[in-house]
Design a protein around this motif. Structure first.
Motif, PDB file in Angstrom:
ATOM      1  N   ARG A   1       0.835  -1.204   0.000  1.00  0.00           N
ATOM      2  CA  ARG A   1       0.000   0.000   0.000  1.00  0.00           C
ATOM      3  C   ARG A   1       0.869   1.255   0.000  1.00  0.00           C
ATOM      4  N   ARG A   2       1.911   1.243   0.821  1.00  0.00           N
ATOM      5  CA  ARG A   2       2.800   2.405   0.894  1.00  0.00           C
ATOM      6  C   ARG A   2       3.587   2.593  -0.395  1.00  0.00           C
ATOM      7  N   MET A   3       3.985   1.486  -1.010  1.00  0.00           N
ATOM      8  CA  MET A   3       4.716   1.591  -2.280  1.00  0.00           C
ATOM      9  C   MET A   3       3.828   2.187  -3.366  1.00  0.00           C
ATOM     10  N   THR A   4       2.589   1.708  -3.462  1.00  0.00           N
ATOM     11  CA  THR A   4       1.702   2.207  -4.507  1.00  0.00           C
ATOM     12  C   THR A   4       1.234   3.631  -4.224  1.00  0.00           C
ATOM     13  N   ALA A   5       1.307   4.068  -2.971  1.00  0.00           N
ATOM     14  CA  ALA A   5       0.930   5.436  -2.616  1.00  0.00           C
ATOM     15  C   ALA A   5       2.131   6.379  -2.663  1.00  0.00           C
ATOM     16  N   ASP A   6       3.262   5.875  -3.159  1.00  0.00           N
ATOM     17  CA  ASP A   6       4.501   6.664  -3.241  1.00  0.00           C
ATOM     18  C   ASP A   6       4.956   7.194  -1.890  1.00  0.00           C
ATOM     19  N   GLU A   7       4.722   6.422  -0.833  1.00  0.00           N
ATOM     20  CA  GLU A   7       5.188   6.809   0.497  1.00  0.00           C
ATOM     21  C   GLU A   7       6.584   6.262   0.781  1.00  0.00           C
ATOM     22  N   LEU A   8       7.051   5.340  -0.048  1.00  0.00           N
ATOM     23  CA  LEU A   8       8.389   4.782   0.115  1.00  0.00           C
ATOM     24  C   LEU A   8       9.260   5.288  -1.025  1.00  0.00           C
ATOM     25  N   GLY A   9      10.394   5.830  -0.662  1.00  0.00           N
ATOM     26  CA  GLY A   9      11.300   6.332  -1.687  1.00  0.00           C
ATOM     27  C   GLY A   9      12.337   5.295  -2.091  1.00  0.00           C
ATOM     28  N   PRO A  10      13.242   5.687  -2.956  1.00  0.00           N
ATOM     29  CA  PRO A  10      14.284   4.767  -3.423  1.00  0.00           C
ATOM     30  C   PRO A  10      15.132   4.187  -2.288  1.00  0.00           C
ATOM     31  N   ALA A  11      15.403   4.970  -1.260  1.00  0.00           N
ATOM     32  CA  ALA A  11      16.208   4.470  -0.137  1.00  0.00           C
ATOM     33  C   ALA A  11      15.482   3.340   0.600  1.00  0.00           C
ATOM     34  N   HIS A  12      14.171   3.485   0.767  1.00  0.00           N
ATOM     35  CA  HIS A  12      13.389   2.429   1.405  1.00  0.00           C
ATOM     36  C   HIS A  12      13.410   1.164   0.556  1.00  0.00           C
ATOM     37  N   TYR A  13      13.199   1.352  -0.738  1.00  0.00           N
ATOM     38  CA  TYR A  13      13.166   0.208  -1.644  1.00  0.00           C
ATOM     39  C   TYR A  13      14.519  -0.501  -1.653  1.00  0.00           C
ATOM     40  N   GLN A  14      15.587   0.274  -1.640  1.00  0.00           N
ATOM     41  CA  GLN A  14      16.931  -0.293  -1.604  1.00  0.00           C
ATOM     42  C   GLN A  14      17.129  -1.117  -0.326  1.00  0.00           C
ATOM     43  N   ALA A  15      16.649  -0.610   0.798  1.00  0.00           N
ATOM     44  CA  ALA A  15      16.780  -1.330   2.061  1.00  0.00           C
ATOM     45  C   ALA A  15      15.988  -2.635   2.040  1.00  0.00           C
ATOM     46  N   ILE A  16      14.797  -2.601   1.458  1.00  0.00           N
ATOM     47  CA  ILE A  16      13.977  -3.813   1.343  1.00  0.00           C
ATOM     48  C   ILE A  16      14.699  -4.851   0.492  1.00  0.00           C
ATOM     49  N   LEU A  17      15.234  -4.435  -0.647  1.00  0.00           N
ATOM     50  CA  LEU A  17      15.942  -5.369  -1.522  1.00  0.00           C
ATOM     51  C   LEU A  17      17.182  -5.937  -0.834  1.00  0.00           C
ATOM     52  N   ARG A  18      17.872  -5.116  -0.056  1.00  0.00           N
ATOM     53  CA  ARG A  18      19.048  -5.592   0.666  1.00  0.00           C
ATOM     54  C   ARG A  18      18.658  -6.680   1.664  1.00  0.00           C
ATOM     55  N   GLN A  19      17.563  -6.471   2.387  1.00  0.00           N
ATOM     56  CA  GLN A  19      17.114  -7.470   3.352  1.00  0.00           C
ATOM     57  C   GLN A  19      16.691  -8.770   2.655  1.00  0.00           C
ATOM     58  N   ILE A  20      16.002  -8.649   1.534  1.00  0.00           N
ATOM     59  CA  ILE A  20      15.600  -9.839   0.777  1.00  0.00           C
ATOM     60  C   ILE A  20      16.840 -10.595   0.314  1.00  0.00           C
ATOM     61  N   PHE A  21      17.832  -9.882  -0.165  1.00  0.00           N
ATOM     62  CA  PHE A  21      19.068 -10.510  -0.632  1.00  0.00           C
ATOM     63  C   PHE A  21      19.731 -11.283   0.496  1.00  0.00           C
ATOM     64  N   HIS A  22      19.884 -10.649   1.653  1.00  0.00           N
ATOM     65  CA  HIS A  22      20.551 -11.324   2.769  1.00  0.00           C
ATOM     66  C   HIS A  22      19.743 -12.515   3.270  1.00  0.00           C
ATOM     67  N   HIS A  23      18.440 -12.369   3.317  1.00  0.00           N
ATOM     68  CA  HIS A  23      17.603 -13.487   3.755  1.00  0.00           C
ATOM     69  C   HIS A  23      17.731 -14.658   2.790  1.00  0.00           C
ATOM     70  N   ALA A  24      17.672 -14.382   1.504  1.00  0.00           N
ATOM     71  CA  ALA A  24      17.761 -15.448   0.499  1.00  0.00           C
ATOM     72  C   ALA A  24      19.149 -16.093   0.499  1.00  0.00           C
ATOM     73  N   ARG A  25      20.160 -15.318   0.803  1.00  0.00           N
ATOM     74  CA  ARG A  25      21.523 -15.852   0.801  1.00  0.00           C
ATOM     75  C   ARG A  25      21.800 -16.700   2.038  1.00  0.00           C
ATOM     76  N   GLU A  26      21.350 -16.262   3.207  1.00  0.00           N
ATOM     77  CA  GLU A  26      21.722 -16.915   4.454  1.00  0.00           C
ATOM     78  C   GLU A  26      20.741 -17.977   4.925  1.00  0.00           C
ATOM     79  N   ASN A  27      19.461 -17.797   4.690  1.00  0.00           N
ATOM     80  CA  ASN A  27      18.455 -18.681   5.274  1.00  0.00           C
ATOM     81  C   ASN A  27      18.616 -20.153   4.885  1.00  0.00           C
ATOM     82  N   PRO A  28      18.849 -20.499   3.619  1.00  0.00           N
ATOM     83  CA  PRO A  28      18.994 -21.923   3.296  1.00  0.00           C
ATOM     84  C   PRO A  28      20.141 -22.592   4.039  1.00  0.00           C
TER      85      PRO A  28
END
Length: 70
Positions: free
Chosen positions: A25-52
């Motif tokens: 909802r926040r992404m589609t309402a433009d409440e999250l900027g590029p820095a937020h999106y970058q942080a989300i992608l970083r967390q997804i990357f680390h989770h996908a790399r370490e969790n298995p």
């Protein structure tokens, strides 16, 4: 037996729930900027790399019935 309609019904429920979540909802309402999106992608990357690896390590300690469960 055609399971496609049932699958599509389940998918629509999942998609509706996904689109209603706060982050999307926040992404589609433009409440999250590029820095937020970058942080989300970083967390997804680390989770996908370490969790298995962490999950695989946990199985080292499984015994008997616990292995059957897996």
């Amino acid at each position: 037996m055609n399971k496609w309609p049932e699958l599509m019904d389940e998918f629509q429920v999942a998609l509706t729930n996904f689109l209603r979540c706060e982050t999307i909802r926040r992404m589609t309402a433009d409440e999250l900027g590029p820095a937020h999106y970058q942080a989300i992608l970083r967390q997804i990357f680390h989770h996908a790399r370490e969790n298995p690896q962490i999950q695989a390590l946990a199985t080292v300690y499984f015994r008997g019935p616990q292995r059957d469960m897996v």
